[in-house]
Design an enzyme around this catalytic site. Structure first.
Site, PDB file in Angstrom:
ATOM      1  CG  HIS A   9      -0.030   0.129   2.500  1.00 43.53           C
ATOM      2  ND1 HIS A   9       0.502  -0.966   3.145  1.00 43.53           N
ATOM      3  CD2 HIS A   9       0.430   1.211   3.163  1.00 43.53           C
ATOM      4  CE1 HIS A   9       1.228  -0.562   4.169  1.00 43.53           C
ATOM      5  NE2 HIS A   9       1.217   0.758   4.204  1.00 43.53           N
ATOM      6  CB  THR A  61       0.871   5.364   4.327  1.00 43.42           C
ATOM      7  OG1 THR A  61       1.190   4.010   4.640  1.00 43.42           O
ATOM      8  CG2 THR A  61       0.159   6.005   5.508  1.00 43.42           C
ATOM      9  CG  HIS A  78       6.871   5.186   0.928  1.00 42.32           C
ATOM     10  ND1 HIS A  78       6.403   6.248   1.669  1.00 42.32           N
ATOM     11  CD2 HIS A  78       6.762   4.091   1.723  1.00 42.32           C
ATOM     12  CE1 HIS A  78       6.044   5.816   2.863  1.00 42.32           C
ATOM     13  NE2 HIS A  78       6.236   4.503   2.930  1.00 42.32           N
ATOM     14  CB  THR A  83       7.055  -0.288   3.015  1.00 44.21           C
ATOM     15  OG1 THR A  83       7.132   1.044   3.536  1.00 44.21           O
ATOM     16  CG2 THR A  83       8.071  -1.174   3.731  1.00 44.21           C
TER      17      THR A  83
END
Ligand code: ACK
Length: 219
Positions: free
Chosen positions: A70, A72, A150, A152
């Site tokens: 995902h 965020t 971004h 992760t």
């Protein structure tokens, strides 16, 4: 009548749909494998706590991977974080909730702490991006809005996911300073640059498109 108070999630974000998530996990593995076997990388392992020329298995090194890939937008901690209620109430957030968005990835990166993908947000997507997202973690620097966006891909032992966005801002800071990176050649069909302190970034030859859903995580 609304009897229940609205529940604020752990975080809001764009959640990668199943098929694209599988593909992205593969792309990430391929990148980590190729980088781990890349001569210039093997020669610069000190920042990773290894001796140079050692073989470092990056898949094992970044062994902690998120359950759901995902991007965020706002970390809320169920409302405990300042500004999370205001964020949840925003018109754009309410309107975008549960809608589909296509995210664009432009680069993959690793540092001794995290592995991640850089997300390039569109104007429409920026309407869901908190105004203080960059300032929150790097108050002294100025960044274009959305710089911290971004996904992760993995973290080293003892490192929290939140570090990935901070590492990405560190790359962008070095890019803004100019001349702080070295072109090390080609892997995965793209140029790979070495910055400093074990920071590597691959510019993707073609942007990767990801189907996502904007939503909240309540786990
Ligand atoms: O990889 P991420 O963006 O980093 O996705 C996870 C997600 O929220 C659930 O933990 C991110 N996260 C955790 N703490 C924070 C924080 N203080 N500020 C911003 N994002 C955070 C984490």
């Amino acid at each position: 009548p609304a009897l229940e108070k609205e529940i604020i999630p752990l975080y809001f974000g764009w959640f990668v749909t199943k098929r694209d998530e599988d593909a992205l996990r593969k792309t990430s593995q391929d990148f980590l494998e190729q980088l781990g076997n890349f001569k210039p990388f093997k020669k610069r392992l000190q920042a990773y706590g290894y001796e140079d020329k050692h073989k470092l298995d990056l898949l094992k090194y970044f062994g902690k991977t998120p359950n759901i890939l995902h991007c965020t937008t706002k970390y809320c901690d169920y409302g405990k974080v300042t500004g999370s209620e205001e964020y949840a109430q925003q018109e754009a957030v309410k309107k975008g909730y549960s809608k589909a968005y296509t995210l664009h990835l432009t680069a993959l990166f690793v540092t001794p702490r995290t592995a991640g993908a850089r997300v390039e947000l569109t104007e429409e997507q920026l309407s869901l991006w908190p105004l203080d997202a960059e300032k929150e973690v790097m108050p002294k620097d100025a960044f274009p809005r959305g710089s911290r966006a971004h996904i992760t891909l993995g973290t080293a032992t003892e490192v929290q996911d939140v570090q990935t966005g901070i590492d990405l801002l560190e790359f962008i800071k070095l890019q803004q300073a100019g001349g702080e990176r070295e072109d090390m050649g080609e892997i995965c069909g793209g140029r790979i640059h070495y910055y400093e302190n074990g920071m590597w970034m691959l510019t993707l030859p073609r942007k990767i498109e990801l189907k996502t859903i904007f939503s909240g995580y309540y786990g």
